[in-house]
Write an enzyme that holds these catalytic residues in place. Structure first.
Site, PDB file in Angstrom:
ATOM      1  N   TRP A   1      42.309  31.652  41.669  1.00 35.07           N
ATOM      2  CA  TRP A   1      42.481  32.118  40.292  1.00 35.07           C
ATOM      3  C   TRP A   1      43.907  32.646  40.151  1.00 35.07           C
ATOM      4  CZ3 TRP A   1      43.831  37.024  38.383  1.00 35.07           C
ATOM      5  CH2 TRP A   1      43.956  37.052  36.982  1.00 35.07           C
TER       6      TRP A   1
ATOM      7  N   GLU B   1      39.301  28.436  39.303  1.00 36.60           N
ATOM      8  CA  GLU B   1      38.594  29.277  38.326  1.00 36.60           C
ATOM      9  C   GLU B   1      39.316  29.355  36.982  1.00 36.60           C
ATOM     10  OE1 GLU B   1      38.088  33.315  39.678  1.00 36.60           O
ATOM     11  OE2 GLU B   1      36.856  33.863  37.952  1.00 36.60           O
TER      12      GLU B   1
ATOM     13  N   LYS C   1      39.880  30.228  32.832  1.00 42.87           N
ATOM     14  CA  LYS C   1      39.743  31.433  32.024  1.00 42.87           C
ATOM     15  C   LYS C   1      40.276  31.159  30.631  1.00 42.87           C
ATOM     16  CE  LYS C   1      40.750  36.330  32.422  1.00 42.87           C
ATOM     17  NZ  LYS C   1      40.965  37.418  33.356  1.00 42.87           N
TER      18      LYS C   1
ATOM     19  N   ASP D   1      33.127  31.805  35.779  1.00 42.04           N
ATOM     20  CA  ASP D   1      33.014  33.264  35.707  1.00 42.04           C
ATOM     21  C   ASP D   1      32.379  33.578  34.361  1.00 42.04           C
ATOM     22  OD1 ASP D   1      33.751  36.005  34.978  1.00 42.04           O
ATOM     23  OD2 ASP D   1      35.027  36.002  36.753  1.00 42.04           O
TER      24      ASP D   1
ATOM     25  N   HIS E   1      34.620  34.610  31.400  1.00 44.88           N
ATOM     26  CA  HIS E   1      35.860  33.886  31.111  1.00 44.88           C
ATOM     27  C   HIS E   1      35.819  32.964  29.910  1.00 44.88           C
ATOM     28  CE1 HIS E   1      38.067  34.462  35.188  1.00 44.88           C
ATOM     29  NE2 HIS E   1      37.600  35.593  34.687  1.00 44.88           N
TER      30      HIS E   1
ATOM     31  N   HIS F   1      30.959  33.190  39.368  1.00 46.71           N
ATOM     32  CA  HIS F   1      31.397  34.579  39.424  1.00 46.71           C
ATOM     33  C   HIS F   1      30.532  35.308  38.408  1.00 46.71           C
ATOM     34  CE1 HIS F   1      35.654  34.831  41.346  1.00 46.71           C
ATOM     35  NE2 HIS F   1      34.730  34.412  42.190  1.00 46.71           N
TER      36      HIS F   1
ATOM     37  N   ASP G   1      36.577  40.158  28.694  1.00 40.45           N
ATOM     38  CA  ASP G   1      36.356  39.964  30.130  1.00 40.45           C
ATOM     39  C   ASP G   1      36.549  41.299  30.847  1.00 40.45           C
ATOM     40  OD1 ASP G   1      36.123  38.757  32.655  1.00 40.45           O
ATOM     41  OD2 ASP G   1      38.272  38.346  32.740  1.00 40.45           O
TER      42      ASP G   1
ATOM     43  N   ASP H   1      34.630  42.909  33.025  1.00 40.08           N
ATOM     44  CA  ASP H   1      34.139  43.066  34.397  1.00 40.08           C
ATOM     45  C   ASP H   1      33.248  44.284  34.590  1.00 40.08           C
ATOM     46  OD1 ASP H   1      35.452  40.783  35.955  1.00 40.08           O
ATOM     47  OD2 ASP H   1      37.155  41.625  34.897  1.00 40.08           O
TER      48      ASP H   1
ATOM     49  N   ASP I   1      31.591  39.217  40.477  1.00 39.62           N
ATOM     50  CA  ASP I   1      32.973  39.585  40.166  1.00 39.62           C
ATOM     51  C   ASP I   1      33.004  40.632  39.055  1.00 39.62           C
ATOM     52  OD1 ASP I   1      35.654  39.794  39.828  1.00 39.62           O
ATOM     53  OD2 ASP I   1      35.968  37.805  38.966  1.00 39.62           O
TER      54      ASP I   1
END
Ligand code: RNT
Ligand code: ZN
Length: 422
Positions: free
Chosen positions: A188, A229, A231, A262, A265, A289, A297, A299, A329
């Site tokens: 990433w 990955e 995004k 993810d 993302h 993820h 995003d 997290d 993640d």
């Protein structure tokens, strides 16, 4: 309050009967769940800091917010925290390492990292039966300060990051060989623009070349699997991300490597669940993820919400438990980090169990018959089936805490260990 074992057993027996009435074998679901290994992200334990440069700033379009006391300051502390987390999880799980979690007694440049800088991690993983996955760290570094790495206009910068990624793949190969299970190397990069670019194609051409150069170093798939990955946007790359979904989807497919999805993302209301069955028609393997975006995003710790359940359902319904590698993640620094890891991983496992307990044949039969009312009715009934009795029983069987009991252990650890870290 600890639930008596007999109660857990009795509740399970009743639950198993309810599921059996729908044609679902709870024992089989448990056996399947036992085999699932989640890759725990090392970076939840220290807010993506790593040990390359203690006190270094996190940069590159990702941010950990909060300053709850107790973050791991050394690799030994991080391993100690992880040991506790794994002891609270039913099943046997993997570790997802980032390159900046190396251990060396002097500064090692990112393009010069070697397997020996990860030998302590390897010994620990071997001793505890954890497979390991790996990630180049293409952020939090002077060479990524202007927001570009593998797609940088400057050849020297690009070369540095290409070398870093190749070094990472060799470290992954080392883990794969030593541990007898392939490591996934997930690339990433933060590359992108805050504002509208004049050239959207140029950086992508450069990224394509860099990736091809990275992959030109041949490593056996039995040791290392490569993943990229995508995004949609990041902090500071709101208008343009070089490694977009279309770019990496096409890249991964054409180069026969893995695509990473993810959950944070994409557009805020866009779920990755529906992407899974579509991609499985074209990809051998995918990497997830699992995260939770809140408005962006962000997290956040993975919770047991509809999104998570939809993802788990698609993995299970498509019999893809061996083709989809599940990594986590998120990085929440505002709560106890050991709790954050444990809550998110247990939720992911719970969602998978719930999916494994789905009466797939019955639902599909309704669908084939065009009886969509019954399909909807059963889908809704399933939400209040005694699924938690099966989960509790599974935890008991695996000798890990049932219900809130794990929080007592974490609180005790916080008192003894985490609160001593100043
Ligand atoms: C960033 C990506 C990436 C990172 C980790 C730390 O948006 O999700 O996977 O979170 O590499
Ligand atoms: Zn991610």
């Amino acid at each position: 309050m600890t639930i008596p074992e007999a109660n857990i057993r009795n509740a399970y027996v009743l639950a198993a009967e309810r599921y059996a009435a729908l044609g679902v074998d709870t024992e089989k679901a448990i056996t399947q769940l036992e085999k699932i290994s989640i890759s725990l992200h090392c970076w939840q334990g220290d807010d993506v800091g790593g040990f390359e440069n203690p006190g270094g700033e996190l940069s590159g379009g990702i941010a950990a917010t909060g300053n709850y006391p107790g973050k791991a300051r050394t690799a030994d502390e991080l391993r100690k925290d992880l040991d506790l987390v794994y002891s609270l999880l039913p099943g046997s799980h993997r570790l997802n390492l980032h390159a900046i979690y190396l251990e060396a007694d002097h500064k090692v440049e990112r393009n010069e990292i070697e397997p020996r800088h990860f030998s302590v991690w390897k010994d620990w993983a071997k001793a505890n039966n954890h497979g390991v996955d790996f990630n180049p760290t293409c952020f939090s570094h002077p060479m990524s300060a202007d927001g570009f790495t593998l797609s940088h206009r400057d050849e020297g910068v690009r070369k540095f990051w290409v070398e870093h990624c190749i070094a990472c793949r060799k470290i992954a190969e080392y883990f794969g060989k030593e541990l007898g299970t392939p490591a996934v190397t997930n690339i990433w990069i933060p590359d992108g623009y805050k504002d509208c670019p004049a050239d959207r194609k140029g950086p992508r051409e450069l990224l394509l070349d860099s990736l091809d150069e990275i992959l030109s170093e041949k490593i056996a798939r039995k040791y290392n699997l490569d993943a990229v990955e995508p995004k949609l946007f990041g902090i500071g790359s709101e208008s343009y991300v070089v490694g977009s979904m279309e770019f990496y989807l096409s890249y991964a497919l054409s180069r026969k490597i893995l695509l990473t999805l993810d959950t944070g993302h994409f557009h805020p209301t866009e779920s990755i669940a529906d992407k899974i069955p579509a991609l499985l028609l074209f990809f051998d393997d995918l990497l997830l993820h699992v995260s939770r975006g809140v408005r962006w995003d962000s997290d956040h710790v993975v919770t047991f919400n509809d999104d998570l359940q939809a993802v788990a359902q698609e993995v299970v319904r498509n019999d893809a438990l061996e083709r989809i590698r599940i990594g986590l993640d998120y990085f929440d620094a505002s709560i106890n980090r050991v709790a954050a890891w444990t809550i998110g991983t247990r939720n992911t496992l719970r969602a998978l169990l719930m999916a494994l307990l789905e009466p797939r044949e019955v639902l599909q039969q309704y669908e084939i018959e065009g009886d969509f009312s019954s399909r909807l009715a059963l889908q809704e009934e399933l939400k209040s089936m005694p699924f938690s009795a099966v989960w509790d029983y599974y935890c008991m069987k695996e000798q890990v805490p049932v219900g809130m009991d794990y929080m007592d252990i974490i609180k005790d650890y916080e008192k003894r260990e985490l609160s001593q870290r100043k």
